[in-house]
Design a protein around this motif. Sequence first.
Motif, PDB file in Angstrom:
ATOM      1  N   ALA A   1     -32.509 -21.933 -15.253  1.00  0.00           N
ATOM      2  CA  ALA A   1     -33.458 -21.445 -16.252  1.00  0.00           C
ATOM      3  C   ALA A   1     -34.618 -22.417 -16.465  1.00  0.00           C
ATOM      4  CB  ALA A   1     -32.746 -21.206 -17.583  1.00  0.00           C
ATOM      5  N   ALA A   2     -34.354 -23.726 -16.260  1.00  0.00           N
ATOM      6  CA  ALA A   2     -35.367 -24.744 -16.552  1.00  0.00           C
ATOM      7  C   ALA A   2     -36.320 -25.003 -15.400  1.00  0.00           C
ATOM      8  CB  ALA A   2     -34.671 -26.056 -16.932  1.00  0.00           C
ATOM      9  N   VAL A   3     -35.975 -24.543 -14.190  1.00  0.00           N
ATOM     10  CA  VAL A   3     -36.727 -24.917 -12.991  1.00  0.00           C
ATOM     11  C   VAL A   3     -38.235 -24.736 -13.112  1.00  0.00           C
ATOM     12  CG1 VAL A   3     -37.177 -24.188 -10.622  1.00  0.00           C
ATOM     13  CG2 VAL A   3     -34.876 -24.748 -11.318  1.00  0.00           C
ATOM     14  N   PRO A   4     -38.755 -23.611 -13.637  1.00  0.00           N
ATOM     15  CA  PRO A   4     -40.215 -23.438 -13.601  1.00  0.00           C
ATOM     16  C   PRO A   4     -40.961 -24.298 -14.615  1.00  0.00           C
ATOM     17  CG  PRO A   4     -39.040 -21.341 -13.918  1.00  0.00           C
ATOM     18  CD  PRO A   4     -38.084 -22.446 -14.203  1.00  0.00           C
TER      19      PRO A   4
ATOM     20  N   ALA B   1     -38.846 -28.663 -19.848  1.00  0.00           N
ATOM     21  CA  ALA B   1     -37.447 -28.246 -19.950  1.00  0.00           C
ATOM     22  C   ALA B   1     -36.597 -28.954 -18.907  1.00  0.00           C
ATOM     23  CB  ALA B   1     -37.335 -26.731 -19.783  1.00  0.00           C
ATOM     24  N   LEU B   2     -37.137 -29.115 -17.708  1.00  0.00           N
ATOM     25  CA  LEU B   2     -36.401 -29.798 -16.640  1.00  0.00           C
ATOM     26  C   LEU B   2     -36.175 -31.261 -16.995  1.00  0.00           C
ATOM     27  CD1 LEU B   2     -35.217 -29.354 -13.808  1.00  0.00           C
ATOM     28  CD2 LEU B   2     -37.417 -30.033 -12.862  1.00  0.00           C
ATOM     29  N   VAL B   3     -37.194 -31.915 -17.544  1.00  0.00           N
ATOM     30  CA  VAL B   3     -37.069 -33.319 -17.929  1.00  0.00           C
ATOM     31  C   VAL B   3     -36.068 -33.478 -19.069  1.00  0.00           C
ATOM     32  CG1 VAL B   3     -38.290 -35.254 -18.985  1.00  0.00           C
ATOM     33  CG2 VAL B   3     -39.340 -34.008 -17.092  1.00  0.00           C
TER      34      VAL B   3
ATOM     35  N   ALA C   1     -25.254 -29.997 -10.493  1.00  0.00           N
ATOM     36  CA  ALA C   1     -25.424 -28.546 -10.599  1.00  0.00           C
ATOM     37  C   ALA C   1     -26.728 -28.202 -11.300  1.00  0.00           C
ATOM     38  CB  ALA C   1     -24.242 -27.931 -11.351  1.00  0.00           C
ATOM     39  N   PHE C   2     -27.055 -28.966 -12.337  1.00  0.00           N
ATOM     40  CA  PHE C   2     -28.320 -28.752 -13.059  1.00  0.00           C
ATOM     41  C   PHE C   2     -29.517 -29.030 -12.156  1.00  0.00           C
ATOM     42  CE2 PHE C   2     -31.904 -30.387 -15.463  1.00  0.00           C
ATOM     43  CZ  PHE C   2     -32.064 -29.434 -16.457  1.00  0.00           C
ATOM     44  N   LEU C   3     -29.507 -30.176 -11.498  1.00  0.00           N
ATOM     45  CA  LEU C   3     -30.672 -30.601 -10.724  1.00  0.00           C
ATOM     46  C   LEU C   3     -30.871 -29.771  -9.457  1.00  0.00           C
ATOM     47  CD1 LEU C   3     -30.259 -34.450 -11.116  1.00  0.00           C
ATOM     48  CD2 LEU C   3     -32.107 -33.058 -12.051  1.00  0.00           C
ATOM     49  N   LEU C   4     -29.771 -29.321  -8.846  1.00  0.00           N
ATOM     50  CA  LEU C   4     -29.877 -28.617  -7.568  1.00  0.00           C
ATOM     51  C   LEU C   4     -29.999 -27.107  -7.714  1.00  0.00           C
ATOM     52  CD1 LEU C   4     -27.292 -30.697  -5.508  1.00  0.00           C
ATOM     53  CD2 LEU C   4     -29.781 -30.753  -5.331  1.00  0.00           C
ATOM     54  N   ALA C   5     -29.986 -26.609  -8.943  1.00  0.00           N
ATOM     55  CA  ALA C   5     -30.108 -25.166  -9.131  1.00  0.00           C
ATOM     56  C   ALA C   5     -31.426 -24.652  -8.554  1.00  0.00           C
ATOM     57  CB  ALA C   5     -30.005 -24.819 -10.612  1.00  0.00           C
ATOM     58  N   GLY C   6     -32.486 -25.421  -8.742  1.00  0.00           N
ATOM     59  CA  GLY C   6     -33.781 -24.983  -8.227  1.00  0.00           C
ATOM     60  C   GLY C   6     -33.835 -24.934  -6.717  1.00  0.00           C
TER      61      GLY C   6
ATOM     62  N   VAL D   1     -35.732 -17.170  -3.779  1.00  0.00           N
ATOM     63  CA  VAL D   1     -37.017 -16.671  -4.272  1.00  0.00           C
ATOM     64  C   VAL D   1     -36.831 -15.270  -4.851  1.00  0.00           C
ATOM     65  CG1 VAL D   1     -39.362 -16.011  -3.627  1.00  0.00           C
ATOM     66  CG2 VAL D   1     -38.316 -18.050  -2.612  1.00  0.00           C
ATOM     67  N   GLY D   2     -37.295 -15.070  -6.075  1.00  0.00           N
ATOM     68  CA  GLY D   2     -37.193 -13.767  -6.709  1.00  0.00           C
ATOM     69  C   GLY D   2     -35.861 -13.477  -7.363  1.00  0.00           C
ATOM     70  N   MET D   3     -34.907 -14.399  -7.268  1.00  0.00           N
ATOM     71  CA  MET D   3     -33.590 -14.185  -7.855  1.00  0.00           C
ATOM     72  C   MET D   3     -33.613 -14.589  -9.325  1.00  0.00           C
ATOM     73  SD  MET D   3     -29.953 -15.863  -6.653  1.00  0.00           S
ATOM     74  CE  MET D   3     -28.385 -15.138  -7.129  1.00  0.00           C
ATOM     75  N   PRO D   4     -33.249 -13.705 -10.249  1.00  0.00           N
ATOM     76  CA  PRO D   4     -33.204 -14.090 -11.664  1.00  0.00           C
ATOM     77  C   PRO D   4     -32.218 -15.234 -11.884  1.00  0.00           C
ATOM     78  CG  PRO D   4     -33.044 -11.703 -11.407  1.00  0.00           C
ATOM     79  CD  PRO D   4     -32.887 -12.291 -10.036  1.00  0.00           C
ATOM     80  N   TRP D   5     -32.561 -16.127 -12.795  1.00  0.00           N
ATOM     81  CA  TRP D   5     -31.713 -17.301 -13.008  1.00  0.00           C
ATOM     82  C   TRP D   5     -30.303 -16.915 -13.433  1.00  0.00           C
ATOM     83  CZ3 TRP D   5     -29.210 -18.377 -17.506  1.00  0.00           C
ATOM     84  CH2 TRP D   5     -29.649 -17.741 -18.670  1.00  0.00           C
ATOM     85  N   TRP D   6     -30.185 -15.829 -14.220  1.00  0.00           N
ATOM     86  CA  TRP D   6     -28.854 -15.457 -14.719  1.00  0.00           C
ATOM     87  C   TRP D   6     -27.964 -14.928 -13.603  1.00  0.00           C
ATOM     88  CZ3 TRP D   6     -27.504 -10.429 -13.992  1.00  0.00           C
ATOM     89  CH2 TRP D   6     -28.556  -9.497 -13.814  1.00  0.00           C
ATOM     90  N   GLN D   7     -28.556 -14.327 -12.566  1.00  0.00           N
ATOM     91  CA  GLN D   7     -27.743 -13.890 -11.436  1.00  0.00           C
ATOM     92  C   GLN D   7     -27.212 -15.084 -10.657  1.00  0.00           C
ATOM     93  OE1 GLN D   7     -29.691 -11.031  -8.915  1.00  0.00           O
ATOM     94  NE2 GLN D   7     -29.871  -9.485 -10.526  1.00  0.00           N
TER      95      GLN D   7
END
Length: 300
Positions: free
Chosen positions: A53-56, A60-62, A92-97, A102-108
């Motif tokens: 959720a924080a990637v963009p 939030a990422l920091v 897991a947090f850092l590598l989620a991005g 591409v185009g995949m909703p974060w919740w999925q």
Amino acid sequence: MTTLTGRGDLGVAGSFGAYLMVASFSPLDSRPRATVLVAAATGLSVGSAAGAAAVPVLPALVAGTAVVAAVQGVWEVAGGPLRMPAAMSALAFLLAGVNLAVGMPWWQYAAGFAAGALWQGAVIALTAPASGPALGESPARVRARSRDGAVYAGTLAVTGVVGVATAWTLAVSHAVWLATSALRVAKPDAPTRHGRARARVVGTLGGGTLTALLLTPPLTLLERALVIALTVCAMQLAGAAHYGWWTLCLTVVALFFGMEHGAEDWRLAGVRMGLTVAGGALALVVCAVAERRGVGRGHR
């Protein structure tokens, strides 16, 4: 999961969740208690969901990096069976991005990751030798004895934030590997930290070279899955205490998740090696500065 859903992106998310669950309990020489497994799967899933959720958004990422790194620091001092799951939750947090298609909703992505982590937790519960350790020291217990715990958590938070902010400015793929390397090299005491830095660099060099060689001929999806499975087994046999071999194996797994075959793989392997060196150097510098200022002495 790919077979069940027909979606490769969910398969990648679920596989990564299962992989980090395995890495959280290595070597698996005794069965963790159910509370430990549930806490580990929950922490990993929350970290993954927050990271996706924080990637963009850089702020939030920091902020999220500061939190997950501090939690890792608290459990590093506390010890117990949740020490590694806390560290893997930061990854897991850092590598989620990196893994978010591409185009995949974060919740999925978060749902696929959680399903993989829970599935692997069930496998561990059914197959690991009985019986495992208790939950270990709680954060409250750590705080009670804890100037060291709080201070080291702050040092690790600074390390993670500087790593993420630096990675954000780099025009290379998978730049966040700089931050993940820094968090894995950082340790409360200097001798352990220096040893991990050396082992991390040597293991990454070996793993990157091996992966690029393995992927030079095209591999089928089944062959790639087999290589990952065998590598994870080798990680379990080596254990995190043998950090050079552990790093070699985790490098192979990480690159297999992100590479196909051909010349591009050599480039990405080189990026991984360079970011590992930079991340290790960052951890050494931040921790050394903290110790020089009298901030992290006393952890052993």
